[in-house]
Design an enzyme around this catalytic site. Structure first.
Site, PDB file in Angstrom:
ATOM      1  N   TRP A  12      47.093  36.728  79.060  1.00  0.00           N
ATOM      2  CA  TRP A  12      47.794  35.657  78.344  1.00  0.00           C
ATOM      3  C   TRP A  12      49.259  35.983  78.165  1.00  0.00           C
ATOM      4  O   TRP A  12      50.114  35.097  78.292  1.00  0.00           O
ATOM      5  CB  TRP A  12      47.107  35.372  77.002  1.00  0.00           C
ATOM      6  CG  TRP A  12      45.693  34.913  77.182  1.00  0.00           C
ATOM      7  CD1 TRP A  12      44.567  35.547  76.761  1.00  0.00           C
ATOM      8  CD2 TRP A  12      45.239  33.731  77.873  1.00  0.00           C
ATOM      9  NE1 TRP A  12      43.454  34.835  77.138  1.00  0.00           N
ATOM     10  CE2 TRP A  12      43.824  33.728  77.814  1.00  0.00           C
ATOM     11  CE3 TRP A  12      45.881  32.674  78.530  1.00  0.00           C
ATOM     12  CZ2 TRP A  12      43.048  32.716  78.386  1.00  0.00           C
ATOM     13  CZ3 TRP A  12      45.110  31.670  79.101  1.00  0.00           C
ATOM     14  CH2 TRP A  12      43.722  31.695  79.025  1.00  0.00           C
ATOM     15  N   ASP A  50      51.488  35.133  69.695  1.00  0.00           N
ATOM     16  CA  ASP A  50      50.317  34.344  70.096  1.00  0.00           C
ATOM     17  C   ASP A  50      49.109  34.954  69.385  1.00  0.00           C
ATOM     18  O   ASP A  50      48.690  36.066  69.717  1.00  0.00           O
ATOM     19  CB  ASP A  50      50.161  34.425  71.631  1.00  0.00           C
ATOM     20  CG  ASP A  50      48.894  33.737  72.140  1.00  0.00           C
ATOM     21  OD1 ASP A  50      48.109  33.218  71.320  1.00  0.00           O
ATOM     22  OD2 ASP A  50      48.698  33.731  73.374  1.00  0.00           O
ATOM     23  N   LYS A  59      39.447  29.365  69.401  1.00  0.00           N
ATOM     24  CA  LYS A  59      38.944  30.742  69.336  1.00  0.00           C
ATOM     25  C   LYS A  59      38.503  31.131  67.927  1.00  0.00           C
ATOM     26  O   LYS A  59      37.611  31.924  67.778  1.00  0.00           O
ATOM     27  CB  LYS A  59      40.004  31.738  69.827  1.00  0.00           C
ATOM     28  CG  LYS A  59      40.566  31.425  71.192  1.00  0.00           C
ATOM     29  CD  LYS A  59      39.739  31.990  72.326  1.00  0.00           C
ATOM     30  CE  LYS A  59      40.157  31.474  73.687  1.00  0.00           C
ATOM     31  NZ  LYS A  59      41.580  31.577  73.985  1.00  0.00           N
TER      32      LYS A  59
HETATM   33  C1  LIG Z   1      42.592  31.377  75.124  1.00  0.00           C
HETATM   34  C2  LIG Z   1      43.927  31.941  74.916  1.00  0.00           C
HETATM   35  C3  LIG Z   1      45.087  31.265  75.337  1.00  0.00           C
HETATM   36  C4  LIG Z   1      45.045  29.952  76.094  1.00  0.00           C
HETATM   37  O1  LIG Z   1      44.700  28.937  75.244  1.00  0.00           O
HETATM   38  P1  LIG Z   1      44.618  27.403  75.749  1.00  0.00           P
HETATM   39  O2  LIG Z   1      44.479  26.704  74.428  1.00  0.00           O
HETATM   40  O3  LIG Z   1      43.423  27.308  76.619  1.00  0.00           O
HETATM   41  O4  LIG Z   1      45.864  27.076  76.450  1.00  0.00           O
HETATM   42  C5  LIG Z   1      46.304  31.851  75.080  1.00  0.00           C
HETATM   43  N1  LIG Z   1      46.392  33.019  74.433  1.00  0.00           N
HETATM   44  C6  LIG Z   1      45.299  33.702  74.017  1.00  0.00           C
HETATM   45  C7  LIG Z   1      45.468  34.999  73.308  1.00  0.00           C
HETATM   46  C8  LIG Z   1      44.041  33.176  74.241  1.00  0.00           C
HETATM   47  O5  LIG Z   1      42.953  33.846  73.833  1.00  0.00           O
END
Ligand SMILES: *Cc1c(COP(=O)(O)O)cnc(C)c1O
Length: 354
Positions: free
Chosen positions: A100, A167, A191
């Protein structure tokens, strides 16, 4: 029978939230209308959005500290470019801790110079880089707090004198951190917060307005702040279910209370991985994630037996990501200690049988 859901995302949410959310599809707030058919401008929904934004700041301890919470669309992946679009004038730093982060770097490169300050790519991201020095003159430094795929998690955040962006898609609301050290936090809901379809962005207003480029309205944080996260039709249902999940967390005692539970779940599973000779962990011990545990069998011949056993025990979503292989047990906030217990029992049962 309800499964023990270790899926990495979308993933488990509290059972009580599912119940309330399904009722709202039939009749929302005794209004005689489904939440799926009401206007996003109706008072009933505006209240939901306001409460969701307020709860997010409250759970993070950021109320009254110059932050705004937004519920946007396009996933965390859109934040990879939106952060750079709004904040990168010339040069930004990134700590590359996995897939990511890598994707965030790729997007940001469209907007300016990117310095990869540290990376663990050479070791397939099985640890968090430490002891790196951060160059001067960065517009911001970008981190990924929890690496969903590799099962590593930042425990100590660097001190910086530039804005800090993080993030937190896969560990938001899972542990107590001084969230005030960050200037922008983003997290895809699916998540640890709600269903897919909305992304939480928590942003300090005073970092905006510093780049000279023109920013399209939909991609401009200032647009969404000025419209209370209702510039266009928001993801009504995803925001509603996220709000219910945050209410659930608040009632449980907030981030501090869930952190204690999350620590106990992670300790139980990691102890088994360490003590059981049939399993080995992937991530460096000091960087192991409390949310996503990555591990594999020491003897690949046991794969079929193990896979049959955990499926028979009602476990779902244990297969590892293709870039790591093996297994990944995601233990998000809503996963119970009992479910982790079931997995650990299966692992020790395999040891007895083998
Ligand atoms: C799943 C994830 C993403 C991507 O998320 P989307 O909502 O599918 O774009 C980005 N960063 C992390 C740490 C993730 O676990």
């Amino acid at each position: 029978m309800k499964k023990h859901n270790f899926s990495a995302g979308p993933c488990i949410l509290p059972q009580d939230v599912f119940k309330e959310a399904s009722q709202a599809i039939l009749d929302f707030n005794d209004s005689g209308l489904s939440i799926l058919e009401i206007s996003h401008r109706s008072k009933d929904f505006v209240d939901v959005m306001d409460e969701a934004r307020q709860l997010a700041l409250e759970l993070l301890g950021l109320e009254g500290k110059g932050y705004k919470a937004l519920f946007l669309q396009g996933g965390a992946s859109t934040q990879f470019l939106m952060t750079a679009y709004n904040l990168l004038q010339s040069k930004a730093g990134y700590i590359n801790t996995g897939t990511w982060s890598d994707k965030a770097i790729k997007e940001a490169k469209l907007f300016g110079e990117i310095v990869e300050v540290a990376s663990s790519k050479e070791a397939n991201f099985n640890y968090i880089p430490k002891g790196y020095s951060i160059p001067e003159g960065l517009d911001y430094l970008h981190l990924t707090s929890n690496n969903t795929i590799f099962g590593t998690q930042i425990k100590d955040f660097p001190e910086v004198d530039c804005p800090l962006i993080c993030d937190m898609s896969s560990d938001i609301f899972s542990r107590e951190i001084d969230f005030g050290q960050f200037d922008l936090i983003y997290a895809g809901a699916q998540k640890n917060m709600g269903p897919a379809g909305t992304t939480l962005v928590v942003i300090r207003e005073d970092i905006l307005g510093k780049v000279t480029r023109q920013i399209p309205s939909m991609l401009n944080y200032e647009t969404h702040i000025s419209k209370g996260s209702m510039f266009n039709t928001p993801a009504v249902y995803a925001v509603y279910v996220s709000m219910l999940t945050m209410r659930w967390l608040k009632k449980l005692g907030g981030v501090k209370a869930i952190e204690e539970i999350n620590d106990r779940k992670a300790t139980l599973l990691y102890s088994e991985i360490e003590l059981n000779p049939l399993f080995k962990g992937f991530a460096a011990k000091e960087d192991r994630s409390t949310m996503n545990a990555t591990f594999s069998l020491t003897d690949g011949d046991l794969k079929d037996a193990f896979d049959t056993m955990w499926k028979e025990a009602g476990i779902n979503g244990l297969n590892g990501h293709r870039s790591v292989g093996g297994y990944r047990a995601s233990m998000y906030n809503a996963l119970s200690m009992d479910s982790v217990g079931v997995l650990v029992d299966v692992m020790s049962e395999l040891e007895r049988k083998a």
